[in-house]
Design a protein around this motif. Structure first.
Motif, mmCIF file in Angstrom:
data_model
loop_
_atom_site.group_PDB
_atom_site.id
_atom_site.type_symbol
_atom_site.label_atom_id
_atom_site.label_comp_id
_atom_site.label_asym_id
_atom_site.label_seq_id
_atom_site.Cartn_x
_atom_site.Cartn_y
_atom_site.Cartn_z
ATOM 1 N N TRP A 15 7.749 20.073 32.336
ATOM 2 C CA TRP A 15 8.666 21.186 32.612
ATOM 3 C C TRP A 15 9.237 21.840 31.374
ATOM 4 C CZ3 TRP A 15 7.780 22.895 37.182
ATOM 5 C CH2 TRP A 15 7.416 22.000 38.199
ATOM 6 N N GLU A 16 8.941 21.301 30.193
ATOM 7 C CA GLU A 16 9.381 21.950 28.966
ATOM 8 C C GLU A 16 8.419 23.080 28.574
ATOM 9 O OE1 GLU A 16 12.058 18.508 26.798
ATOM 10 O OE2 GLU A 16 10.017 18.857 26.068
ATOM 11 N N SER A 17 8.781 23.764 27.488
ATOM 12 C CA SER A 17 7.993 24.930 27.046
ATOM 13 C C SER A 17 7.526 24.754 25.614
ATOM 14 C CB SER A 17 8.845 26.205 27.137
ATOM 15 O OG SER A 17 9.241 26.465 28.457
ATOM 16 N N ARG A 19 5.444 27.441 22.502
ATOM 17 C CA ARG A 19 4.786 28.690 22.169
ATOM 18 C C ARG A 19 3.766 28.441 21.069
ATOM 19 N NH1 ARG A 19 6.813 34.541 19.833
ATOM 20 N NH2 ARG A 19 7.034 33.333 17.897
ATOM 21 N N ARG A 67 2.820 30.613 34.717
ATOM 22 C CA ARG A 67 3.476 29.707 33.763
ATOM 23 C C ARG A 67 3.193 30.095 32.309
ATOM 24 N NH1 ARG A 67 2.005 24.526 33.474
ATOM 25 N NH2 ARG A 67 -0.141 24.873 34.206
ATOM 26 N N PHE A 68 2.010 30.609 32.044
ATOM 27 C CA PHE A 68 1.605 30.948 30.674
ATOM 28 C C PHE A 68 1.566 32.466 30.518
ATOM 29 C CE2 PHE A 68 -1.117 26.944 29.545
ATOM 30 C CZ PHE A 68 -0.065 26.130 29.959
ATOM 31 N N THR A 69 1.882 32.922 29.325
ATOM 32 C CA THR A 69 1.821 34.346 29.019
ATOM 33 C C THR A 69 1.175 34.552 27.655
ATOM 34 O OG1 THR A 69 3.859 34.753 30.260
ATOM 35 C CG2 THR A 69 3.122 36.481 28.759
ATOM 36 N N GLN A 82 2.670 31.732 25.282
ATOM 37 C CA GLN A 82 3.918 31.124 25.741
ATOM 38 C C GLN A 82 3.596 30.252 26.945
ATOM 39 O OE1 GLN A 82 7.147 31.318 24.485
ATOM 40 N NE2 GLN A 82 7.598 29.758 26.020
ATOM 41 N N MET A 83 3.932 28.989 26.851
ATOM 42 C CA MET A 83 3.618 28.044 27.915
ATOM 43 C C MET A 83 4.906 27.474 28.462
ATOM 44 S SD MET A 83 0.326 26.101 26.213
ATOM 45 C CE MET A 83 1.316 25.224 25.030
ATOM 46 N N ASN A 84 5.194 27.752 29.714
ATOM 47 C CA ASN A 84 6.398 27.271 30.377
ATOM 48 C C ASN A 84 6.039 26.278 31.475
ATOM 49 O OD1 ASN A 84 7.930 29.064 28.776
ATOM 50 N ND2 ASN A 84 7.747 30.689 30.293
ATOM 51 N N SER A 85 7.023 25.517 31.895
ATOM 52 C CA SER A 85 6.839 24.551 32.988
ATOM 53 C C SER A 85 5.581 23.709 32.765
ATOM 54 C CB SER A 85 6.747 25.282 34.335
ATOM 55 O OG SER A 85 7.903 26.063 34.555
ATOM 56 N N LEU A 86 5.475 23.145 31.597
ATOM 57 C CA LEU A 86 4.271 22.393 31.251
ATOM 58 C C LEU A 86 4.108 21.151 32.107
ATOM 59 C CD1 LEU A 86 4.412 22.914 27.423
ATOM 60 C CD2 LEU A 86 2.423 23.421 28.864
#
Length: 128
Positions: A15-17, A19, A67-69, A82-86
């Motif tokens: 759940w961490e991010s 970049r 989740r990713f951008t 950018q990777m969120n909610s890993l």
């Protein structure tokens, strides 16, 4: 010498991010389609995200949508992911890649075989 250098990987909890960055040298990313790929142990390299030269067209693997951008800063000659909610399933070595797209501003591809230049990769580990 054409070179792509990734950075920003590391060990994070679920759940961490993170970049990831990919800096290009020896060439200008303005004329290239760009992509992010990953390879987990024992698995084939897979496309994660890609972006056309213009930046107007993007694609994402189903597993990372929402989740990713992907983004690019042509002034800095750098690409980002950018990777969120890993999730633990995101654990892999992440690579950036570039494909010349001199005649198309809209071309993009998630197929690793379509790309010409590759970085050395950066490890992303998601674990509690």
């Amino acid at each position: 010498q054409l070179q792509l250098v990734e950075s920003g990987g590391g060990l994070v909890q679920p759940w961490e991010s993170l970049r990831l960055s990919c800096a290009a040298s020896g060439f200008t990313l303005d004329y290239y389609t760009i992509g992010w790929f990953r390879q987990a142990p024992g698995k084939e390299r897979e496309g994660v995200s890609c972006m056309s030269r213009s930046g107007g067209s993007t694609a994402y693997a189903d597993s990372v949508k929402g989740r990713f951008t992907i983004s690019r800063d042509n002034a800095k000659n750098t690409v980002y992911l950018q990777m969120n909610s890993l999730k633990p399933a995101d654990t892999a070595v992440y690579y950036c890649a570039a494909k010349p797209a001199l005649y198309s501003r809209t071309y993009y591809s998630l197929s690793p075989s379509d790309y010409t230049y590759w970085g050395q990769g950066t490890q992303v580990t998601v674990s509690s």
